[in-house]
Design a protein around this motif. Structure first.
Motif, mmCIF file in Angstrom:
data_model
loop_
_atom_site.group_PDB
_atom_site.id
_atom_site.type_symbol
_atom_site.label_atom_id
_atom_site.label_comp_id
_atom_site.label_asym_id
_atom_site.label_seq_id
_atom_site.Cartn_x
_atom_site.Cartn_y
_atom_site.Cartn_z
ATOM 1 N N LEU A 1 0.820 -1.214 0.000
ATOM 2 C CA LEU A 1 0.000 0.000 0.000
ATOM 3 C C LEU A 1 0.852 1.262 0.000
ATOM 4 C CD1 LEU A 1 -2.713 -1.144 2.563
ATOM 5 C CD2 LEU A 1 -3.056 -0.762 0.114
ATOM 6 N N VAL A 2 1.938 1.269 0.771
ATOM 7 C CA VAL A 2 2.823 2.439 0.768
ATOM 8 C C VAL A 2 3.462 2.609 -0.597
ATOM 9 C CG1 VAL A 2 4.976 3.362 1.706
ATOM 10 C CG2 VAL A 2 3.264 2.411 3.247
ATOM 11 N N ALA A 3 3.886 1.493 -1.212
ATOM 12 C CA ALA A 3 4.485 1.576 -2.548
ATOM 13 C C ALA A 3 3.478 2.104 -3.572
ATOM 14 C CB ALA A 3 5.012 0.208 -2.965
ATOM 15 N N MET A 4 2.238 1.635 -3.504
ATOM 16 C CA MET A 4 1.209 2.106 -4.427
ATOM 17 C C MET A 4 0.931 3.591 -4.226
ATOM 18 S SD MET A 4 -1.515 -1.078 -4.335
ATOM 19 C CE MET A 4 -2.654 -0.208 -5.413
ATOM 20 N N ASP A 5 0.887 4.021 -2.957
ATOM 21 C CA ASP A 5 0.631 5.436 -2.696
ATOM 22 C C ASP A 5 1.774 6.306 -3.223
ATOM 23 O OD1 ASP A 5 -1.123 7.442 -1.100
ATOM 24 O OD2 ASP A 5 0.917 7.866 -0.436
ATOM 25 N N LEU A 6 3.004 5.870 -3.002
ATOM 26 C CA LEU A 6 4.149 6.643 -3.502
ATOM 27 C C LEU A 6 4.145 6.703 -5.030
ATOM 28 C CD1 LEU A 6 6.979 5.370 -1.120
ATOM 29 C CD2 LEU A 6 5.782 7.561 -1.040
ATOM 30 N N ALA A 7 3.670 5.620 -5.677
ATOM 31 C CA ALA A 7 3.621 5.605 -7.136
ATOM 32 C C ALA A 7 2.627 6.629 -7.678
ATOM 33 C CB ALA A 7 3.258 4.207 -7.625
ATOM 34 N N THR A 8 1.562 6.913 -6.909
ATOM 35 C CA THR A 8 0.567 7.881 -7.387
ATOM 36 C C THR A 8 1.118 9.309 -7.395
ATOM 37 O OG1 THR A 8 -0.357 8.244 -5.161
ATOM 38 C CG2 THR A 8 -1.298 6.448 -6.465
ATOM 39 N N TRP A 9 2.216 9.551 -6.691
ATOM 40 C CA TRP A 9 2.784 10.899 -6.637
ATOM 41 C C TRP A 9 3.286 11.365 -7.989
ATOM 42 C CZ3 TRP A 9 5.968 11.715 -1.508
ATOM 43 C CH2 TRP A 9 5.172 11.357 -0.422
ATOM 44 N N ARG A 10 3.558 10.414 -8.886
ATOM 45 C CA ARG A 10 4.090 10.755 -10.203
ATOM 46 C C ARG A 10 2.992 11.123 -11.194
ATOM 47 N NH1 ARG A 10 9.387 9.267 -10.648
ATOM 48 N NH2 ARG A 10 9.220 9.327 -12.931
ATOM 49 N N LEU A 11 1.733 10.945 -10.788
ATOM 50 C CA LEU A 11 0.613 11.269 -11.670
ATOM 51 C C LEU A 11 0.302 12.758 -11.620
ATOM 52 C CD1 LEU A 11 -1.755 8.282 -10.748
ATOM 53 C CD2 LEU A 11 -0.286 8.485 -12.772
ATOM 54 N N PRO A 12 -0.393 13.282 -12.643
ATOM 55 C CA PRO A 12 -0.836 14.685 -12.592
ATOM 56 C C PRO A 12 -1.764 14.924 -11.409
ATOM 57 C CG PRO A 12 -1.072 13.776 -14.815
ATOM 58 C CD PRO A 12 -0.729 12.625 -13.911
ATOM 59 N N GLY A 13 -1.918 16.199 -11.023
ATOM 60 C CA GLY A 13 -2.630 16.572 -9.809
ATOM 61 C C GLY A 13 -3.967 15.891 -9.609
ATOM 62 N N THR A 14 -4.912 16.038 -10.550
ATOM 63 C CA THR A 14 -6.251 15.469 -10.386
ATOM 64 C C THR A 14 -6.210 13.955 -10.345
ATOM 65 O OG1 THR A 14 -7.181 17.364 -11.560
ATOM 66 C CG2 THR A 14 -8.574 15.410 -11.333
ATOM 67 N N TRP A 15 -5.410 13.372 -11.244
ATOM 68 C CA TRP A 15 -5.312 11.915 -11.271
ATOM 69 C C TRP A 15 -4.653 11.383 -10.010
ATOM 70 C CZ3 TRP A 15 -7.845 8.893 -14.532
ATOM 71 C CH2 TRP A 15 -8.303 9.447 -15.724
ATOM 72 N N ALA A 16 -3.660 12.115 -9.510
ATOM 73 C CA ALA A 16 -2.981 11.683 -8.288
ATOM 74 C C ALA A 16 -3.951 11.655 -7.112
ATOM 75 C CB ALA A 16 -1.801 12.607 -7.994
ATOM 76 N N PHE A 17 -4.787 12.682 -7.002
ATOM 77 C CA PHE A 17 -5.750 12.743 -5.908
ATOM 78 C C PHE A 17 -6.727 11.579 -5.982
ATOM 79 C CE2 PHE A 17 -9.870 14.124 -4.205
ATOM 80 C CZ PHE A 17 -9.493 14.444 -2.910
ATOM 81 N N ALA A 18 -7.263 11.308 -7.182
ATOM 82 C CA ALA A 18 -8.217 10.206 -7.343
ATOM 83 C C ALA A 18 -7.554 8.869 -7.060
ATOM 84 C CB ALA A 18 -8.799 10.230 -8.756
ATOM 85 N N ALA A 19 -6.310 8.704 -7.526
ATOM 86 C CA ALA A 19 -5.605 7.437 -7.307
ATOM 87 C C ALA A 19 -5.318 7.214 -5.834
ATOM 88 C CB ALA A 19 -4.305 7.428 -8.111
ATOM 89 N N GLU A 20 -4.954 8.277 -5.123
ATOM 90 C CA GLU A 20 -4.678 8.136 -3.691
ATOM 91 C C GLU A 20 -5.932 7.781 -2.910
ATOM 92 O OE1 GLU A 20 -0.840 10.800 -2.526
ATOM 93 O OE2 GLU A 20 -2.674 11.893 -2.954
ATOM 94 N N GLN A 21 -7.068 8.351 -3.292
ATOM 95 C CA GLN A 21 -8.320 7.968 -2.634
ATOM 96 C C GLN A 21 -8.633 6.501 -2.880
ATOM 97 O OE1 GLN A 21 -9.621 10.338 -0.589
ATOM 98 N NE2 GLN A 21 -7.808 11.387 -1.360
ATOM 99 N N ALA A 22 -8.319 6.028 -4.093
ATOM 100 C CA ALA A 22 -8.539 4.617 -4.408
ATOM 101 C C ALA A 22 -7.627 3.728 -3.558
ATOM 102 C CB ALA A 22 -8.290 4.369 -5.897
ATOM 103 N N VAL A 23 -6.387 4.167 -3.325
ATOM 104 C CA VAL A 23 -5.462 3.388 -2.507
ATOM 105 C C VAL A 23 -5.957 3.329 -1.064
ATOM 106 C CG1 VAL A 23 -3.120 3.276 -1.584
ATOM 107 C CG2 VAL A 23 -3.477 3.858 -3.985
ATOM 108 N N VAL A 24 -6.463 4.456 -0.552
ATOM 109 C CA VAL A 24 -7.005 4.469 0.814
ATOM 110 C C VAL A 24 -8.197 3.518 0.921
ATOM 111 C CG1 VAL A 24 -8.159 5.896 2.548
ATOM 112 C CG2 VAL A 24 -6.186 6.804 1.312
ATOM 113 N N LEU A 25 -9.078 3.546 -0.071
ATOM 114 C CA LEU A 25 -10.222 2.622 -0.084
ATOM 115 C C LEU A 25 -9.746 1.177 -0.149
ATOM 116 C CD1 LEU A 25 -13.278 2.151 -0.233
ATOM 117 C CD2 LEU A 25 -13.124 2.429 -2.717
#
Length: 381
Positions: free
Chosen positions: A65-89
């Motif tokens: 989960l930490v690795a997946m969350d760190l990977a979302t940091w490389r996405l653009p702003g809106t996509w990063a936010f949506a991806a991080e919410q998906a990781v939390v879920l």
């Protein structure tokens, strides 16, 4: 600032895993991973094996989960936010499945070996009146809310006729509103609802039943009394932090904290997230050190059930009530008059979904939760 938002999301995941790691130590010995077992089987190899595998899977989940969350940091702003919410879920779902796997493993062995064979299953109750925790515990939350309200009343005459009411992650205004009491003070509505919900939990803590273990009645009542007080106290501390976070958001909206950039944009969510979770982590860590069976038994002498200590008398144990817990988490018992019961795995209480009052409460919560949206809709008209 974007990095700070990412760190908040990462903190949520780390706290989520930390809570899951502490929960097994908080449960009574006769309730490992939400499975009702006799005290004689609390250290059964199936229990210790399931616990060992649970922690191994949890460690692996934490890394993934930490690795997946760190990977979302490389996405653009809106996509990063949506991806991080998906990781939390995903973290929530994965942690539940990890718990349920351990729950199912123990339950299968218990049923196959018939651990309750030869024992008399009973339901024990504590009929003594319980004192309600002090309402002074709510004082910090109420003081913060009132202080923010006073600041808003003082600021209202100086507000511009049109001001921003919503900001993007970088502080750019994305929504504006005309000056009115509803548009200016609507941001206080969530804080008021949180106060009302915490007050409901405070009052309900007296009405909910104690889950008395007939094999260790004194120690189980002692630990549950301590736990309930800690739960209520943690509820109010979480509420106080939420009030601070929402109060900062209100002050930002009213222009009392300067522009919506820099520290307010990450301090506000960090305060709310940390405040909601941190008190419960402290409660779990404190309870975990005190809730082991040997410590509890030595701290508070147990009074044996009637006839339990006589030669040849039947062994008295808590009723095997696993069938009422769907998925090891949802309680459904039409014969139980209680509408709130202690959680099977975790801290706090859950609803008896077979009780009409539970559904009425859920409906009331949904209606209350919709008030801010209704307020915003009426304000925009």
């Amino acid at each position: 600032m974007i990095l700070s938002v990412h760190l908040v999301e990462l903190l949520v995941i780390v706290l989520f895993v930390a809570v899951e790691a502490l929960l097994p130590a908080v449960l009574p010995e006769t309730l490992p991973f939400g499975v009702r077992v006799p005290l004689t089987h609390a250290k059964h190899p199936a229990v210790t094996r399931a616990a060992r595998r649970y922690f191994r899977r949890l460690a692996l989940l934490a890394v993934i989960l930490v690795a997946m969350d760190l990977a979302t940091w490389r996405l653009p702003g809106t996509w990063a936010f949506a991806a991080e919410q998906a990781v939390v879920l995903l973290a929530g779902v994965a942690c539940y499945l990890n718990y349920y796997t351990a729950h199912r493993q123990i339950r299968q062995v218990k049923e196959a070996e018939d651990w309750f064979a030869g024992a008399t299953q009973v339901v024990a109750a504590d009929t003594r009146p319980r004192r309600l925790p002090s309402l002074w515990w709510s004082a910090p939350s109420g003081i913060v809310f009132l202080a923010v309200l006073v600041a808003g009343i003082w600021r209202y005459p100086a507000l511009p006729n049109r001001f921003p009411v919503h900001f993007a992650a970088d502080g750019t205004p994305t929504q504006w509103a005309d000056k009115s009491i509803s548009s200016a003070f609507g941001i206080l509505m969530p804080g008021l609802l949180v106060l009302a919900l915490c007050l409901l939990v405070h009052v309900a803590s007296r009405a909910t039943r104690m889950d008395v273990d007939p094999e260790a009645p004194r120690s189980s009542l002692h630990l549950q009394t301590l736990q309930r007080r800690r739960w209520v106290l943690a509820t109010w501390w979480s509420c106080a932090f939420v009030q601070v976070g929402l109060g900062l958001a209100a002050l930002l909206l009213w222009g009392l904290l300067g522009p919506a950039t820099g520290w307010p944009m990450w301090v506000i969510p960090l305060t709310i997230v940390t405040g909601v979770v941190a008190p419960w982590v402290v409660v779990l860590a404190t309870t975990a050190r005190r809730s082991t069976g040997s410590h509890a038994a030595s701290a508070v002498p147990n009074v044996p059930s009637s006839g339990a200590g006589a030669p040849g008398s039947p062994r008295v144990v808590h009723r095997d009530d696993d069938r009422y817990w769907k998925g090891g988490a949802l309680y459904f018992n039409r014969d139980d008059p209680a509408w709130m019961v202690p959680k099977r795995f975790g801290v706090g209480w859950t609803l008896n979904f077979a009780h009409p009052g539970a559904w009425l409460l859920l409906l009331a919560i949904l209606l209350i939760a919709s008030l801010p949206a209704l307020w915003a809709y009426l304000s925009a008209r």
